[in-house]
Design an enzyme around this catalytic site. Structure first.
Site, PDB file in Angstrom:
ATOM      1  N   CYS A 126       0.838  -1.281  -0.150  1.00  0.00           N
ATOM      2  CA  CYS A 126       0.045  -0.129  -0.166  1.00  0.00           C
ATOM      3  C   CYS A 126       0.809   1.329  -0.036  1.00  0.00           C
ATOM      4  O   CYS A 126       0.462   2.364  -0.460  1.00  0.00           O
ATOM      5  CB  CYS A 126      -0.797  -0.100   1.346  1.00  0.00           C
ATOM      6  SG  CYS A 126      -2.181  -1.420   1.146  1.00  0.00           S
ATOM      7  N   HIS A 273      -3.552   7.226   0.789  1.00  0.00           N
ATOM      8  CA  HIS A 273      -3.707   6.028   0.283  1.00  0.00           C
ATOM      9  C   HIS A 273      -5.116   5.647   0.426  1.00  0.00           C
ATOM     10  O   HIS A 273      -5.749   5.749   1.502  1.00  0.00           O
ATOM     11  CB  HIS A 273      -2.841   5.025   1.037  1.00  0.00           C
ATOM     12  CG  HIS A 273      -3.205   3.484   0.787  1.00  0.00           C
ATOM     13  ND1 HIS A 273      -3.514   3.055  -0.352  1.00  0.00           N
ATOM     14  CD2 HIS A 273      -3.495   2.593   1.656  1.00  0.00           C
ATOM     15  CE1 HIS A 273      -3.744   1.522  -0.474  1.00  0.00           C
ATOM     16  NE2 HIS A 273      -4.017   1.445   0.848  1.00  0.00           N
ATOM     17  N   ASN A 303      -9.718  -0.115  -3.079  1.00  0.00           N
ATOM     18  CA  ASN A 303      -8.376  -0.028  -2.712  1.00  0.00           C
ATOM     19  C   ASN A 303      -7.429  -0.698  -3.803  1.00  0.00           C
ATOM     20  O   ASN A 303      -7.343  -2.000  -3.980  1.00  0.00           O
ATOM     21  CB  ASN A 303      -7.972  -0.712  -1.284  1.00  0.00           C
ATOM     22  CG  ASN A 303      -6.555  -0.840  -0.695  1.00  0.00           C
ATOM     23  OD1 ASN A 303      -5.707  -0.486  -1.547  1.00  0.00           O
ATOM     24  ND2 ASN A 303      -6.436  -1.144   0.422  1.00  0.00           N
TER      25      ASN A 303
END
Length: 346
Positions: A126, A273, A303
C-alpha cells in the site's frame, strides 16, 4: 553519537512531477454485483469501507499489472512532453506482478519500447508508490538521472477469495494503475520537498499473503490441493490495521510538515492511500481539513494498493484541484507494516 537527524543535505537539483496518468479497467463491479456470489450487501460494505464499486479486470482481457502500468505510463510520458526514449530509469511498485520473477519493471521497459534503461521493482504494497517516488526523487537529486518513470499498478481481482469466507477482504480491493514522470528541476522551492519512510515488521502477519512463498512452494501446493487452504488469499486483521493506520498516518504527515516548516493549514491538497474511507475521514478531522483539501476516490475504485495514491493524484490534477504553487501531501500505510509521506510544492 553522531546524530544523522541534524544533517541536512544540499542537492544541486530538485525533482518535480511533469506528467501524470492513470488507467483502470472498464469492468465496473458494484456492491450489488458482489452480493450475487457472496453473503454481503451494499449497506454492509459502504458502512465499513465507504466503497460503492471497484474495477476488476474482466476474464479474457489482456490487462495485467504490467499492461495497465504501460497504458498509464504512455499517458504520463506524453503529458510530460517526452517520449519513452527520454526516460532514464523505471521504478515499478506492485504486490501483484505478472510473474513471480522477473518483476514488472523490465516488462514495462519492453512494452514501452524503451532503450536499455534500469528498472527497479518496489514491493511495499500500500505504501509502494510513496516509497517508489522517494527512490526516484533521490536518483534525480543526486544528479544520476534526469527523467524517472514511477509506476504503481495492481491486479488484485485474480487473487481474491470471492466467497462469503473471504468477503472481509475481497470487497475492498480493485484493479488499476497510475504513473508519474519525475523530472529534474533547478528550482529548490518547487517539486518534492521531502519524503519520510518507516516500517514495523513485527506486525507483518496482520496483513499478509502467506503462500506461495519459499517455505510453501510448488510441490507443497500441488500436494495439498486443498480448496479450504486460506494461505493463498490475503489475510487482514482489519481492526488492528485500522488502529495502527490512523496513528501512523498522523505521525508521518506531521513529520513531513514539521520538516518543511509547514502547518496543517498550509496543505492545499492531501492525497491519502485509499485504504478505507473511515481512515481518511479520521485523519481529515484530526488535521481539520475541509473536503476541498482532500481527494478521495475509494468509493468508485476500491483499494488499489500501490496504485491508489498515484491514481488519486492523477485524478485530482485532471479535475483541476491541484494548481501551481499548491502544497500537496501524499501519505500511505499498509502491509509490512510500512508507511510514509511525501511533501511537495506543485
Amino acid at each position: 553519537m553522531f546524530d544523522y537527524n541534524k544533517v541536512k543535505l544540499t542537492y544541486m537539483y530538485n525533482s518535480r512531477i511533469t506528467g501524470l496518468g492513470y488507467y483502470v479497467p472498464d469492468n465496473v463491479v458494484t456492491n450489488d454485483d458482489l452480493a450475487k456470489f457472496m453473503d454481503t450487501n451494499d449497506e454492509w460494505i459502504q458502512e465499513r469501507t465507504g466503497i460503492k464499486e471497484r474495477r476488476w479486470i474482466k476474464e479474457g482481457s489482456d490487462d495485467s499489472s504490467s499492461v495497465m502500468g504501460a497504458k498509464a505510463s504512455k499517458i504520463a510520458i506524453e503529458r510530460a512532453g517526452l517520449t519513452p526514449n527520454d526516460i532514464d530509469f523505471i521504478v515499478f511498485a506492485t504486490l501483484s506482478p505478472d510473474l513471480y520473477f522477473p518483476g514488472g519493471g523490465v516488462q514495462l521497459q519492453e512494452m514501452l519500447g524503451m532503450r536499455t534503461v534500469g528498472a527497479l521493482d518496489v514491493r511495499n504494497q500500500c505504501s509502494g508508490f510513496v516509497y517508489a517516488l522517494s527512490v526516484a526523487d533521490q536518483f534525480i537529486k543526486t544528479g544520476m538521472y534526469k527523467n524517472v518513470l514511477v509506476v504503481g499498478a495492481e491486479y488484485h481481482s485474480s487473487g481474491l477469495d470471492k466467497t462469503t469466507r473471504g468477503r472481509g477482504v475481497s470487497v475492498i480491493f480493485g484493479d488499476g494503475a497510475g504513473a508519474a514522470v519525475l523530472s529534474r528541476s533547478e528550482d529548490p522551492k518547487r517539486g518534492i520537498l521531502s519524503s519520510h519512510l518507516h516500517s514495523e515488521g513485527k506486525h507483518a502477519k496482520e496483513l499478509t499473503v502467506l503462500a506461495p512463498s519459499a517455505k510453501h512452494w510448488v510441490p507443497e501446493i500441488l500436494e495439498s490441493n486443498d480448496e479450504n487452504d486460506e494461505s493463498y488469499f490475503p489475510y487482514m486483521n482489519g481492526t488492528f490495521v485500522f488502529k495502527n493506520a490512523v496513528v501512523r498516518f498522523s505521525e508521518v504527515i506531521m513529520e513531513g510538515l514539521k520538516t518543511n516548516g509547514l502547518e496543517a493549514t498550509d496543505i492545499d491538497m492531501f492525497i491519502p492511500h485509499q485504504a478505507n474511507l473511515r481512515i481518511t475521514q479520521f485523519v481529515q478531522k484530526k488535521f481539520r481539513l475541509s473536503n476541498d483539501q482532500v481527494h478521495s476516490n475509494i468509493q468508485k475504485y476500491g483499494n488499489t494498493t500501490a496504485a491508489s495514491v498515484i491514481i488519486a493524484l492523477s485524478e485530482a490534477w485532471e479535475q483541476g484541484r491541484i494548481k501551481d504553487n499548491d502544497v500537496v501531501v501524499l501519505a500511505a500505510f499498509g502491509s509490512g507494516f510500512t508507511w510514509g509521506s511525501v511533501v511537495m510544492r506543485w
